[in-house]
Design a protein around this motif. Structure first.
Motif, PDB file in Angstrom:
ATOM      1  N   TRP A   1       0.827  -1.418   0.051  1.00 40.30           N
ATOM      2  CA  TRP A   1       0.062   0.001   0.159  1.00 40.30           C
ATOM      3  C   TRP A   1       0.930   1.146  -0.035  1.00 40.30           C
ATOM      4  CZ3 TRP A   1      -5.039   1.430  -0.203  1.00 40.30           C
ATOM      5  CH2 TRP A   1      -5.460   2.461   0.404  1.00 40.30           C
ATOM      6  N   TYR A   2       0.575   2.042  -0.914  1.00 40.02           N
ATOM      7  CA  TYR A   2       1.401   3.233  -0.904  1.00 40.02           C
ATOM      8  C   TYR A   2       0.554   4.491  -1.410  1.00 40.02           C
ATOM      9  CZ  TYR A   2       6.017   5.861  -1.142  1.00 40.02           C
ATOM     10  OH  TYR A   2       6.744   6.793  -1.217  1.00 40.02           O
ATOM     11  N   PRO A   3      -0.352   5.021  -0.742  1.00 44.31           N
ATOM     12  CA  PRO A   3      -0.885   6.330  -1.131  1.00 44.31           C
ATOM     13  C   PRO A   3       0.114   7.457  -1.258  1.00 44.31           C
ATOM     14  CG  PRO A   3      -2.268   5.206   0.628  1.00 44.31           C
ATOM     15  CD  PRO A   3      -0.808   4.468   0.397  1.00 44.31           C
ATOM     16  N   LYS A   4      -0.334   8.476  -1.786  1.00 40.37           N
ATOM     17  CA  LYS A   4       0.471   9.768  -1.965  1.00 40.37           C
ATOM     18  C   LYS A   4       1.078  10.173  -0.779  1.00 40.37           C
ATOM     19  CE  LYS A   4      -2.682  13.031  -3.461  1.00 40.37           C
ATOM     20  NZ  LYS A   4      -3.240  13.707  -4.547  1.00 40.37           N
TER      21      LYS A   4
ATOM     22  N   PRO B   1       4.381   8.130   4.189  1.00 42.87           N
ATOM     23  CA  PRO B   1       5.800   8.330   3.953  1.00 42.87           C
ATOM     24  C   PRO B   1       6.668   7.563   3.200  1.00 42.87           C
ATOM     25  CG  PRO B   1       5.263   7.576   6.265  1.00 42.87           C
ATOM     26  CD  PRO B   1       3.952   7.691   5.282  1.00 42.87           C
ATOM     27  N   GLU B   2       6.207   6.127   3.270  1.00 44.54           N
ATOM     28  CA  GLU B   2       6.988   5.188   2.569  1.00 44.54           C
ATOM     29  C   GLU B   2       5.952   4.156   2.217  1.00 44.54           C
ATOM     30  OE1 GLU B   2      10.845   3.823   4.109  1.00 44.54           O
ATOM     31  OE2 GLU B   2      10.267   5.234   5.783  1.00 44.54           O
ATOM     32  N   PRO B   3       6.221   3.308   1.244  1.00 42.35           N
ATOM     33  CA  PRO B   3       5.539   2.115   0.953  1.00 42.35           C
ATOM     34  C   PRO B   3       5.203   1.323   2.252  1.00 42.35           C
ATOM     35  CG  PRO B   3       7.087   2.222  -0.699  1.00 42.35           C
ATOM     36  CD  PRO B   3       7.506   3.228   0.539  1.00 42.35           C
ATOM     37  N   GLU B   4       4.012   0.512   2.248  1.00 42.25           N
ATOM     38  CA  GLU B   4       3.943  -0.184   3.700  1.00 42.25           C
ATOM     39  C   GLU B   4       3.131  -1.529   3.268  1.00 42.25           C
ATOM     40  OE1 GLU B   4       1.468   0.899   6.850  1.00 42.25           O
ATOM     41  OE2 GLU B   4      -0.403   1.574   5.591  1.00 42.25           O
TER      42      GLU B   4
END
Length: 94
Positions: free
Chosen positions: A8-11, A14-17
C-alpha cells in the motif's frame, strides 16, 4: 472475504507499507500475520530493494502486536492526519 493485506502506498504516506485490515470476527486467528509474512516474502523475491513499513496509530495495540509478531521494529513516531503514528520497519525478506 477475511479482509485485505498487501502492499500500500498512497501519495500522502511517508513510504510504501504493508497494510492490513481484517474483518473484526477474523481478528486474532493468525490470518493477518500469515498474509503479512507472505507479502514480506513476495517483496523480498520480486522487489528486493523495497523497504516496507507499517504506519500505525500509537494506540492501536492490535496492529502494533501484529507488526512485532511479523518481525517489524519500531523506528520513529511522527505526526500524521492530526494524531501520532509510529513507523514500524519490516525486515528484509529471506
Amino acid at each position: 472475504m477475511l479482509g485485505l493485506v498487501g502492499p500500500w502506498y498512497p501519495k500522502e504516506w511517508p513510504e510504501p507499507e504493508i497494510k492490513w485490515a481484517m474483518i473484526r470476527r477474523h481478528w486474532g486467528q493468525g490470518y493477518a500475520a500469515e498474509a503479512a509474512r507472505a507479502v514480506q516474502a513476495m517483496a523480498a523475491r520480486h522487489l528486493p530493494d523495497l523497504r516496507l513499513i507499517s504506519l500505525i496509530h500509537v494506540e492501536n495495540q492490535a496492529s502494533i502486536g501484529l507488526a512485532i509478531a511479523v518481525g517489524a521494529t519500531a523506528e520513529r513516531e511522527m505526526p500524521f492526519r492530526g494524531a501520532v503514528y509510529r513507523v514500524y520497519r519490516h525486515p528484509l525478506g529471506k
